[in-house]
Design an enzyme around this catalytic site. Structure first.
Site, mmCIF file in Angstrom:
data_model
loop_
_atom_site.group_PDB
_atom_site.id
_atom_site.type_symbol
_atom_site.label_atom_id
_atom_site.label_comp_id
_atom_site.label_asym_id
_atom_site.label_seq_id
_atom_site.Cartn_x
_atom_site.Cartn_y
_atom_site.Cartn_z
ATOM 1 N N HIS A 220 5.357 7.263 -4.979
ATOM 2 C CA HIS A 220 6.734 7.730 -5.158
ATOM 3 C C HIS A 220 6.778 9.162 -5.681
ATOM 4 C CE1 HIS A 220 9.091 3.715 -5.037
ATOM 5 N NE2 HIS A 220 8.026 3.656 -4.285
ATOM 6 N N HIS B 124 0.635 -1.979 0.793
ATOM 7 C CA HIS B 124 1.116 -3.301 0.370
ATOM 8 C C HIS B 124 -0.011 -4.343 0.349
ATOM 9 C CE1 HIS B 124 5.597 -2.183 1.160
ATOM 10 N NE2 HIS B 124 5.086 -1.632 0.076
HETATM 11 C C1 HEM Z 1 6.147 -2.146 -3.922
HETATM 12 C C2 HEM Z 1 9.092 -1.040 -0.287
HETATM 13 C C3 HEM Z 1 5.814 1.989 1.486
HETATM 14 C C4 HEM Z 1 2.827 0.828 -2.120
HETATM 15 C C5 HEM Z 1 7.247 -2.050 -3.120
HETATM 16 C C6 HEM Z 1 8.484 -2.693 -3.377
HETATM 17 C C7 HEM Z 1 9.309 -2.397 -2.360
HETATM 18 C C8 HEM Z 1 8.598 -1.547 -1.457
HETATM 19 C C9 HEM Z 1 10.733 -2.864 -2.182
HETATM 20 C C10 HEM Z 1 8.777 -3.550 -4.579
HETATM 21 C C11 HEM Z 1 9.157 -2.753 -5.790
HETATM 22 C C12 HEM Z 1 9.354 -3.659 -6.951
HETATM 23 O O1 HEM Z 1 10.316 -4.453 -6.901
HETATM 24 O O2 HEM Z 1 8.571 -3.617 -7.893
HETATM 25 C C13 HEM Z 1 8.436 -0.169 0.530
HETATM 26 C C14 HEM Z 1 8.967 0.350 1.754
HETATM 27 C C15 HEM Z 1 8.046 1.211 2.251
HETATM 28 C C16 HEM Z 1 6.938 1.220 1.334
HETATM 29 C C17 HEM Z 1 10.315 0.014 2.326
HETATM 30 C C18 HEM Z 1 8.106 2.016 3.503
HETATM 31 C C19 HEM Z 1 8.609 1.577 4.623
HETATM 32 C C20 HEM Z 1 4.745 1.984 0.610
HETATM 33 C C21 HEM Z 1 3.624 2.870 0.692
HETATM 34 C C22 HEM Z 1 2.779 2.537 -0.328
HETATM 35 C C23 HEM Z 1 3.382 1.461 -1.032
HETATM 36 C C24 HEM Z 1 3.457 3.985 1.725
HETATM 37 C C25 HEM Z 1 1.466 3.154 -0.714
HETATM 38 C C26 HEM Z 1 0.640 3.739 0.124
HETATM 39 C C27 HEM Z 1 3.446 -0.147 -2.863
HETATM 40 C C28 HEM Z 1 2.805 -0.866 -3.945
HETATM 41 C C29 HEM Z 1 3.758 -1.728 -4.454
HETATM 42 C C30 HEM Z 1 4.957 -1.516 -3.689
HETATM 43 C C31 HEM Z 1 1.364 -0.715 -4.401
HETATM 44 C C32 HEM Z 1 3.563 -2.730 -5.589
HETATM 45 C C33 HEM Z 1 4.071 -2.222 -6.888
HETATM 46 C C34 HEM Z 1 3.748 -3.170 -8.019
HETATM 47 O O3 HEM Z 1 2.869 -4.011 -7.872
HETATM 48 O O4 HEM Z 1 4.389 -3.049 -9.058
HETATM 49 N N1 HEM Z 1 7.348 -1.350 -1.941
HETATM 50 N N2 HEM Z 1 7.213 0.377 0.319
HETATM 51 N N3 HEM Z 1 4.582 1.161 -0.457
HETATM 52 N N4 HEM Z 1 4.734 -0.573 -2.725
HETATM 53 FE FE1 HEM Z 1 5.930 -0.165 -1.165
#
Ligand code: HEM
Length: 691
Positions: A96, A263
């Site tokens: 982010h 993810h």
């Molecule tokens: C978590 C959406 C792309 C890595 C999340 C969450 C959402 C989300 C809704 C949950 C947040 C929460 O409630 O804690 C998306 C969408 C993406 C996207 C819509 C693009 C279409 C990415 C990318 C990465 C990434 C590019 C890294 C390369 C993560 C990680 C989590 C996460 C590691 C887990 C966070 C945690 O465990 O607290 N994402 N994401 N995401 N996202 Fe994505």
């Protein structure tokens, strides 16, 4: 070494009020009245200082990495780690922080560390990232000003990936923290963004267009439950994802690798809140009750390990993915049969359209995913850092395509004698005064692509010789100017076009009435025009005044410098304030952009130039030098002009002709001539001395 702190361009034998190197140095205060431009300058300066600061940089980052690794599994009561590991949280933080970067003007990104401040910290997508920052705070405290928040955040993401077995290409260190979040204001949502790139009305939600990064202002990415008006529709969501990720500069492969690779870790947070669905007695809002996006669940059953389970699950028909409301009412996909996992609509989008084949490859071949993820992650986290030569530390990988590397400076370039080259250019100028304007314009246009926001563009590389840059409307006539230099190039084939263009422009400015300027050689020629991608003139500003202001800010010029550059020498070959005098008097024909200089935002600068030609010349030369050397990161310090072996022209006060003394300078004002040691691998020389 050998230069004033943070100001390598001070090593020159020219001095006095017409000291032209000041352009790369801290602005003199008196002429900085736009906070944003000022900050952009200071970020560059601070970078030089930091490099000096680190002492043992390699050791530095390695020690920090160990501290981060220790912190990842040290769960704190104020924000308990999911699954006993903060890896997912830290990867999300780094993504982010970096993901605000937009290719349209180079703004955003983690350099500056502005995710710590409003507006970024309060963007809806950045919920609860304040806790991630709080977890890193003791490490930041420990290293103080030696470690920037920007570097720490990206490093935390890298360590999280590595410590869970994930692939990392390297680390480009050297980010500089901004003192506040102001440089992100223009990303929105707020009045400043509305002024430049309006997109706030209800019917625009979800459809905000380029040059804005996201389709919804305040998002890092797209709406997780599907595109605007297409909630739950994975095929429509795929188009949305492709649009937004392309505005960050990513192609399809990079996008699929990042979203699906990212993810592999962590979880979404959206338990049912009313009544709390967590264990009895649990504090609402932390740990298993933590509520962030409202979506809920993990993507794989191994959320603290690097795997390609995400892609395996995506295509597992036995799971029978079904669109349902999650515990907090958000639309998500859950398996009808199978483990406690989930997919967002945007995740299901990776099985749609052109993304499908890429996802299938990653399901079948984790090595392919590893290769593509680590490259895409490095691109994501380093795009705003500019050329590879700006990267600092022991883990910097070879220059990548997104850094648009230039060829090395040829061996022996430093022994080129520029004196006859300069004389040969002078012949072109003497042949016809009209050539003055052409050559000045060529150099100006060549250098003018520079963006202080992401350190791209500039005169180095001479990409103005190639499409697409040579075809831009603003570059009409530059091919003719280039043709004027062909005989000089033929006589001195070893001199790069890039150096030739800048030296010729400088000679033209001097012939037009500018004072003698210092020339810094060592540029090289790009082999094609690919490095001009996305640098074309930004034409979306709703008014000329806003466009001029924005253009100054992106180039890192002060308003005074930006206004001064409007008075480039024309057909008469004269550099003077006459342009402003005529503009004010309404004598002559002016473009709408030129007339916008009479707006109150700039009119006091115009008045100052009308009253004081010397002040105009000073500002013009400041701007000129600033632009001509803005992209020189190839030296021992950033922003230094080097890359050549022998200082042929600088350094010997007994043989080098002395630049004309400024009559107003007090005796003894001159700074000492740079010694060969000081000038190191630089070629610096007064252009007048070359005649
Ligand atoms: C978590 C959406 C792309 C890595 C999340 C969450 C959402 C989300 C809704 C949950 C947040 C929460 O409630 O804690 C998306 C969408 C993406 C996207 C819509 C693009 C279409 C990415 C990318 C990465 C990434 C590019 C890294 C390369 C993560 C990680 C989590 C996460 C590691 C887990 C966070 C945690 O465990 O607290 N994402 N994401 N995401 N996202 Fe994505």
């Amino acid at each position: 070494p050998g230069s004033q702190a943070g100001c390598p361009y001070m090593m020159s034998k020219e001095s006095g009020p017409h000291q032209t190197h000041r352009a790369s140095c801290p602005m003199s205060g008196a002429f900085v009245d736009q906070e944003q431009a000022h900050q952009l300058h200071n970020r560059r300066l601070a970078h030089d200082e930091r490099v000096g600061d680190w002492g043992e940089p390699d050791e530095g980052y390695a020690v920090v990495k160990q501290d981060i690794a220790d912190a990842l599994t040290d769960s704190k009561d104020y924000w308990p780690a999911d699954f006993g590991n903060y890896a997912g949280l830290m990867i999300r933080l780094a993504w982010h922080c970096a993901g605000s970067y937009r290719k349209s003007d180079g703004r955003g990104g983690c350099d500056g560390g502005r995710i710590r401040f409003s507006p970024e910290l309060t963007w809806p997508d950045n919920g609860n990232l304040n806790f991630a920052l709080q977890l890193l705070d003791p490490i930041k405290e420990k290293y103080g000003s030696k470690l920037s928040w920007g570097d720490l955040i990206i490093l935390a993401g890298n360590v999280a990936i590595e410590s869970t077995g994930g692939p990392i290409l390297g680390f480009c260190g050297g980010r500089i923290d901004d003192p506040n979040g102001d440089n992100s204001l223009i990303l929105g949502p707020n009045e400043m963004q509305e002024e430049l790139t309006p997109c706030a009305t209800i019917d625009q939600i979800g459809t905000c267009a380029y040059p804005l990064g996201p389709t919804v202002i305040g998002n890092i990415y797209v709406e997780p439950d599907g595109a605007h008006n297409f909630k739950g529709d994975a095929a429509e969501s795929q188009k949305d994802v492709a649009e937004v990720f392309s505005r960050m500069g990513f192609n399809d492969t990079e996008t699929v690798a990042l979203v699906g690779g990212g993810h592999a870790w962590g979880k979404s947070h959206g338990p049912c809140m009313s009544p709390p669905c967590g264990e009895e007695g649990a504090d609402l809002g932390i740990g298993i009750n933590a509520f962030t996006s409202g979506f809920d669940g993990k993507w794989t059953v191994r959320p603290t390990e690097w795997t390609n389970d995400y892609f395996v699950n995506l295509f597992d028909e036995g799971l029978n993915w079904t669109l349902k409301e999650g515990p907090s009412g958000k639309l998500q996909f859950f398996p009808e049969n199978g483990p406690d996992i989930m997919m967002l609509v945007t995740d299901m989008a990776l099985a749609e359209g052109d993304y499908r084949a890429i996802s299938e490859l990653y399901r079948d071949d984790i090595a392919a995913l590893e290769h593509d993820f680590k490259h895409a992650w490095y691109h994501l986290t380093s795009a705003d850092m500019g050329p590879a030569s700006r990267c600092y530390g022991s883990e910097v990988p070879p220059a990548q395509d997104f850094q648009y590397p230039l060829p090395d400076v040829p061996v022996g370039y430093g022994s080129i004698d520029f004196i006859p080259v300069r004389a040969s250019i002078q012949d072109v100028i003497d042949a016809d005064a009209v050539n003055i304007g052409h050559l000045a314009n060529l150099a100006y246009r060549s250098a003018n692509t520079f963006r202080a926001t992401d350190y791209r563009g500039g005169a180095n590389g001479a990409r103005i010789r190639f499409s697409p840059e040579m075809d831009w409307e603003v570059n009409a006539g530059t091919a003719d100017a280039l043709a004027l230099l062909e005989p000089v190039k033929a006589a001195y084939p070893d001199v790069s076009y890039a150096d030739l263009i800048v030296l010729a422009g400088q000679a033209a400015i001097e012939a037009a009435g500018g004072s003698s300027m210092t020339f810094c050689a060592g540029r090289v020629d790009a082999i094609d025009g690919s490095g001009s991608k996305n640098l074309d003139p930004r034409t979306y500003a709703p008014s000329e005044v806003i466009g001029i202001r924005d253009n100054n800010n992106v180039r890192g010029l002060t308003p005074e410098e930006g206004v001064a550059l409007f008075a480039m020498p024309g057909a008469d070959g004269v550099l003077s304030n006459a342009f402003f005098t005529n503009l004010k008097a309404g004598e002559g024909t002016f473009t709408a952009e030129e007339e916008a200089l009479l707006d109150p935002e700039f009119s006091s600068i115009v008045d100052m130039f009308v009253e004081d030609n010397a002040k105009f010349l000073e500002m013009f030369e400041s701007a000129w030098n600033h632009l001509m050397i803005a992209d020189r990161f190839d030296g021992p310090l950033t922003n230094a002009c080097a890359g050549v072996a022998t200082p042929t022209l600088a350094g010997d006060p007994t043989t080098a002709p002395v630049a004309p003394a400024d009559p107003t300078a007090a005796p003894g004002d001159a700074s000492p001539t740079a010694s060969p040691e000081e000038s190191g691998s630089f070629i610096v020389a007064s252009s007048t001395a070359l005649i």
